[in-house]
Write a protein that holds these residues in place. Structure first.
Motif, PDB file in Angstrom:
ATOM      1  N   GLY A 144      73.303  -8.538  16.393  1.00 57.32           N
ATOM      2  CA  GLY A 144      74.469  -9.376  16.149  1.00 57.32           C
ATOM      3  C   GLY A 144      75.755  -8.580  16.010  1.00 57.32           C
ATOM      4  O   GLY A 144      76.852  -9.119  16.179  1.00 57.32           O
ATOM      5  N   LEU A 145      75.621  -7.288  15.712  1.00 53.61           N
ATOM      6  CA  LEU A 145      76.777  -6.419  15.497  1.00 53.61           C
ATOM      7  C   LEU A 145      77.318  -5.826  16.800  1.00 53.61           C
ATOM      8  O   LEU A 145      78.498  -5.477  16.885  1.00 53.61           O
ATOM      9  CB  LEU A 145      76.345  -5.280  14.558  1.00 53.61           C
ATOM     10  N   LEU A 146      76.464  -5.733  17.811  1.00 51.59           N
ATOM     11  CA  LEU A 146      76.819  -4.984  19.023  1.00 51.59           C
ATOM     12  C   LEU A 146      77.864  -5.696  19.883  1.00 51.59           C
ATOM     13  O   LEU A 146      77.870  -6.919  19.982  1.00 51.59           O
ATOM     14  CB  LEU A 146      75.578  -4.755  19.877  1.00 51.59           C
ATOM     15  N   PRO A 147      78.701  -4.899  20.562  1.00 49.34           N
ATOM     16  CA  PRO A 147      79.523  -5.461  21.643  1.00 49.34           C
ATOM     17  C   PRO A 147      78.632  -5.642  22.872  1.00 49.34           C
ATOM     18  O   PRO A 147      77.434  -5.298  22.841  1.00 49.34           O
ATOM     19  CB  PRO A 147      80.565  -4.359  21.874  1.00 49.34           C
ATOM     20  N   PRO A 148      79.150  -6.160  23.997  1.00 54.52           N
ATOM     21  CA  PRO A 148      78.344  -6.201  25.219  1.00 54.52           C
ATOM     22  C   PRO A 148      77.784  -4.820  25.559  1.00 54.52           C
ATOM     23  O   PRO A 148      78.451  -3.797  25.331  1.00 54.52           O
ATOM     24  CB  PRO A 148      79.338  -6.681  26.280  1.00 54.52           C
ATOM     25  N   LEU A 149      76.578  -4.787  26.096  1.00 54.67           N
ATOM     26  CA  LEU A 149      75.914  -3.511  26.386  1.00 54.67           C
ATOM     27  C   LEU A 149      76.620  -2.731  27.485  1.00 54.67           C
ATOM     28  O   LEU A 149      76.430  -1.518  27.594  1.00 54.67           O
ATOM     29  CB  LEU A 149      74.453  -3.745  26.774  1.00 54.67           C
ATOM     30  N   THR A 150      77.388  -3.390  28.319  1.00 54.85           N
ATOM     31  CA  THR A 150      78.124  -2.689  29.366  1.00 54.85           C
ATOM     32  C   THR A 150      79.542  -3.230  29.467  1.00 54.85           C
ATOM     33  O   THR A 150      79.807  -4.383  29.127  1.00 54.85           O
ATOM     34  CB  THR A 150      77.464  -2.839  30.749  1.00 54.85           C
ATOM     35  N   MET A 151      80.430  -2.362  29.920  1.00 56.04           N
ATOM     36  CA  MET A 151      81.791  -2.769  30.259  1.00 56.04           C
ATOM     37  C   MET A 151      82.219  -1.947  31.453  1.00 56.04           C
ATOM     38  O   MET A 151      81.944  -0.736  31.523  1.00 56.04           O
ATOM     39  CB  MET A 151      82.763  -2.531  29.103  1.00 56.04           C
ATOM     40  N   SER A 152      82.887  -2.579  32.395  1.00 53.35           N
ATOM     41  CA  SER A 152      83.355  -1.864  33.577  1.00 53.35           C
ATOM     42  C   SER A 152      84.737  -2.362  33.966  1.00 53.35           C
ATOM     43  O   SER A 152      84.951  -3.559  34.126  1.00 53.35           O
ATOM     44  CB  SER A 152      82.377  -2.073  34.742  1.00 53.35           C
ATOM     45  N   VAL A 153      85.674  -1.438  34.076  1.00 48.68           N
ATOM     46  CA  VAL A 153      86.985  -1.692  34.663  1.00 48.68           C
ATOM     47  C   VAL A 153      87.179  -0.598  35.710  1.00 48.68           C
ATOM     48  O   VAL A 153      86.401   0.362  35.761  1.00 48.68           O
ATOM     49  CB  VAL A 153      88.107  -1.667  33.604  1.00 48.68           C
ATOM     50  N   PRO A 154      88.172  -0.713  36.591  1.00 48.60           N
ATOM     51  CA  PRO A 154      88.276   0.287  37.665  1.00 48.60           C
ATOM     52  C   PRO A 154      88.342   1.732  37.175  1.00 48.60           C
ATOM     53  O   PRO A 154      87.834   2.638  37.840  1.00 48.60           O
ATOM     54  CB  PRO A 154      89.564  -0.121  38.380  1.00 48.60           C
ATOM     55  N   GLN A 155      88.937   1.972  36.003  1.00 49.11           N
ATOM     56  CA  GLN A 155      89.121   3.354  35.556  1.00 49.11           C
ATOM     57  C   GLN A 155      87.935   3.932  34.790  1.00 49.11           C
ATOM     58  O   GLN A 155      87.770   5.153  34.720  1.00 49.11           O
ATOM     59  CB  GLN A 155      90.366   3.471  34.669  1.00 49.11           C
ATOM     60  N   VAL A 156      87.096   3.074  34.185  1.00 44.07           N
ATOM     61  CA  VAL A 156      86.042   3.602  33.315  1.00 44.07           C
ATOM     62  C   VAL A 156      84.923   2.584  33.165  1.00 44.07           C
ATOM     63  O   VAL A 156      85.147   1.370  33.283  1.00 44.07           O
ATOM     64  CB  VAL A 156      86.626   3.968  31.923  1.00 44.07           C
ATOM     65  N   GLU A 157      83.719   3.085  32.936  1.00 45.82           N
ATOM     66  CA  GLU A 157      82.561   2.241  32.629  1.00 45.82           C
ATOM     67  C   GLU A 157      81.872   2.784  31.389  1.00 45.82           C
ATOM     68  O   GLU A 157      81.873   4.002  31.148  1.00 45.82           O
ATOM     69  CB  GLU A 157      81.566   2.239  33.788  1.00 45.82           C
ATOM     70  N   VAL A 158      81.253   1.889  30.622  1.00 47.65           N
ATOM     71  CA  VAL A 158      80.416   2.310  29.499  1.00 47.65           C
ATOM     72  C   VAL A 158      79.128   1.500  29.534  1.00 47.65           C
ATOM     73  O   VAL A 158      79.090   0.377  30.047  1.00 47.65           O
ATOM     74  CB  VAL A 158      81.112   2.127  28.134  1.00 47.65           C
ATOM     75  N   ALA A 159      78.067   2.083  28.987  1.00 49.36           N
ATOM     76  CA  ALA A 159      76.791   1.385  28.870  1.00 49.36           C
ATOM     77  C   ALA A 159      76.040   1.964  27.682  1.00 49.36           C
ATOM     78  O   ALA A 159      76.129   3.164  27.407  1.00 49.36           O
ATOM     79  CB  ALA A 159      75.964   1.512  30.145  1.00 49.36           C
ATOM     80  N   GLY A 160      75.295   1.105  26.992  1.00 48.19           N
ATOM     81  CA  GLY A 160      74.508   1.551  25.855  1.00 48.19           C
ATOM     82  C   GLY A 160      73.149   0.883  25.835  1.00 48.19           C
ATOM     83  O   GLY A 160      72.959  -0.185  26.424  1.00 48.19           O
ATOM     84  N   ILE A 161      72.213   1.518  25.143  1.00 53.73           N
ATOM     85  CA  ILE A 161      70.874   0.961  25.011  1.00 53.73           C
ATOM     86  C   ILE A 161      70.289   1.409  23.683  1.00 53.73           C
ATOM     87  O   ILE A 161      70.487   2.554  23.259  1.00 53.73           O
ATOM     88  CB  ILE A 161      69.977   1.393  26.197  1.00 53.73           C
ATOM     89  N   LEU A 162      69.603   0.483  22.995  1.00 51.58           N
ATOM     90  CA  LEU A 162      68.995   0.753  21.688  1.00 51.58           C
ATOM     91  C   LEU A 162      67.480   0.676  21.789  1.00 51.58           C
ATOM     92  O   LEU A 162      66.941  -0.206  22.447  1.00 51.58           O
ATOM     93  CB  LEU A 162      69.448  -0.278  20.649  1.00 51.58           C
ATOM     94  N   GLU A 163      66.796   1.587  21.117  1.00 49.79           N
ATOM     95  CA  GLU A 163      65.341   1.534  20.959  1.00 49.79           C
ATOM     96  C   GLU A 163      65.013   1.810  19.499  1.00 49.79           C
ATOM     97  O   GLU A 163      65.728   2.558  18.834  1.00 49.79           O
ATOM     98  CB  GLU A 163      64.659   2.597  21.827  1.00 49.79           C
ATOM     99  N   PRO A 164      63.895   1.297  19.009  1.00 50.81           N
ATOM    100  CA  PRO A 164      63.074   0.235  19.599  1.00 50.81           C
ATOM    101  C   PRO A 164      63.800  -1.107  19.471  1.00 50.81           C
ATOM    102  O   PRO A 164      64.332  -1.438  18.414  1.00 50.81           O
ATOM    103  CB  PRO A 164      61.797   0.260  18.757  1.00 50.81           C
ATOM    104  N   ALA A 165      63.870  -1.846  20.547  1.00 51.45           N
ATOM    105  CA  ALA A 165      64.735  -3.026  20.630  1.00 51.45           C
ATOM    106  C   ALA A 165      64.469  -4.035  19.523  1.00 51.45           C
ATOM    107  O   ALA A 165      65.397  -4.666  19.019  1.00 51.45           O
ATOM    108  CB  ALA A 165      64.561  -3.693  21.990  1.00 51.45           C
ATOM    109  N   TYR A 166      63.218  -4.185  19.117  1.00 50.44           N
ATOM    110  CA  TYR A 166      62.874  -5.240  18.167  1.00 50.44           C
ATOM    111  C   TYR A 166      62.730  -4.726  16.731  1.00 50.44           C
ATOM    112  O   TYR A 166      62.443  -5.499  15.821  1.00 50.44           O
ATOM    113  CB  TYR A 166      61.580  -5.940  18.611  1.00 50.44           C
TER     114      TYR A 166
END
Length: 415
Positions: free
Chosen positions: A177-199
């Motif tokens: 519930g705290l996280l922003p979207p797992l990915t963001m992409s604009v022409p200048q930059v991209e970000v991505a994140g992943i958490l484990e263990p997911a549950y």
């Protein structure tokens, strides 16, 4: 015949620009008051209006392994489809339409559901034939469906329950519930994140925001497990967002977070953190590393070096002002941040997984063709888990940035 539909002399459904505008306009008109459970039937009806059938809406599960069908009236509900090695998965990971010819000459279309650049899932449907008018209209419809799913998600547990494939701990509920979207992409930059263990994740989290040309990022790891760690993570992310929104420096953000943890939890609790600010126009990046492993700079698919910074005490142990280290990225550079759960997991023989194995995995995967930042990060995460023997006994977070540079002003002009 549906309202607003008209047919050409040859009996073919009109999918021209004007017809598409009316079809999407009808959906927009109803969207504001549309209950979440009626999204699926309305979308199925809209698709039927252009000759489509067997509509499925597939949502990504929390472990990023499956695309799970959303149940609903008028929807085709089949088995979950793997993100790896399925047409739906290819559409999802590549953020591109996939068309699969079917027996009898029809076509099964898989359209990524993109909210901004965050992949929500995939919409699948079958048409007897596909032309450019279909592709244009269905692409726009998929974008509107994604926006509807994200907007209505705040009103219901339905979409959450579809995505959850096993029981989730209370601490994980808090973190997701705290996280922003797992990915963001604009022409200048991209970000991505992943958490484990997911549950069962508890103390790890990340956050980011793009304000004008400055991308603000934080990766944190609260000590301990369970609710205590989740509570600290919540407080420290809240303090980070507060500091970010009053436009203070990177060093002052650290001080805000440090004060919040020390005052709320006392001297025996701490949070390790990486705080970064990236100018997406110039590639200039500031870094404060408060007890984390150093980020890895990846260039041309290989780890070039660690992004070292002066030692700063973990958040909650502060007192002294942190030392800010500056780095300059080149176009195409990636920066990989990770928490210690990645490298401290014990493998066969009892030794820690270690940074050398992590770097080796990054370099090996870098020799393969890139499928985009999010797909590459997901592949790295799953590879690391296999290399660790499938074990994730501590929280293990990956967060990656890819800098492109350039400008995006042309998006603000009408051609």
């Amino acid at each position: 015949m549906a309202e607003g539909e008209r047919r050409l002399d040859k009996g073919v459904v009109d999918r021209s620009e004007g017809f598409g505008e009316r079809l999407l306009g009808l959906l927009l008109d109803r969207a504001r008051l549309l209950p979440p459970q009626l999204i699926a039937p309305l979308i199925a009806e809209e698709v039927a209006g252009i000759g489509g059938r067997d509509v499925s809406i597939l949502l990504q599960d929390y472990a990023q392994e499956l695309l799970v069908p959303l149940p609903g009236r008028k929807l085709h509900v089949g088995q979950p489809e793997p993100v790896t090695d399925s047409p739906a998965g290819r559409a999802f990971l590549r953020a591109a339409v996939v068309e699969v010819p079917q027996a009898g000459g029809s076509v099964r279309m898989y359209l990524p559901l993109l909210d901004g650049s965050d992949q929500v899932g995939v919409m699948a449907l079958t048409l007897d034939a596909v032309d450019d008018d279909d592709r244009r209209l269905l692409g726009r419809l998929a974008g509107l469906v994604a926006d509807l799913l994200v907007t209505k998600n705040a009103y219901t547990d339905q979409f959450f329950l579809v995505r959850r494939r096993e029981p989730m701990s209370v601490s994980a509920e808090i973190q997701w519930g705290l996280l922003p979207p797992l990915t963001m992409s604009v022409p200048q930059v991209e970000v991505a994140g992943i958490l484990e263990p997911a549950y069962r994740v508890a103390g790890d989290s990340f956050d980011y925001a793009l304000n004008d040309n400055i991308l603000h990022m934080a990766v944190i790891d609260a000590m301990g497990h369970g609710l205590d760690a989740a509570a600290m993570a919540t407080v420290v992310i809240g303090a980070y967002r507060h500091a970010r929104r009053v436009f203070v420096s990177l060093a002052e953000k650290y001080a805000f977070m440090d004060d919040a943890i020390s005052q709320q939890f006392g001297p025996d609790h701490f949070v390790t953190a990486q705080l970064m600010q990236l100018n997406i126009s110039t590639g200039e990046m500031e870094l404060v590393n408060a007890g984390h492993p150093a980020p890895l700079l990846i260039r041309g698919g290989r780890v070039l070096r660690q992004l070292e910074s002066a030692t700063t005490l973990p958040v909650g142990f502060g007192g002294e002002a942190p030392r800010v280290r500056e780095h300059t990225l080149q176009q195409g550079d990636r920066v990989l941040c990770y928490t210690d759960g990645i490298i401290e997991e014990h493998v066969a023989g009892g030794e820690p997984f270690g940074e050398e194995r992590l770097i080796d995995c990054v370099n090996r995967l870098g020799e393969e063709p890139s499928e985009g930042l999010r797909a590459d990060l997901r592949r790295l995460s799953h590879t690391l888990k296999r290399e660790r023997g499938g074990r994730t006994s501590d929280d293990a977070t990956l967060f990656m940035i890819e800098w492109h540079g350039g400008a995006a002003d042309h998006f603000a002009t009408m051609e």
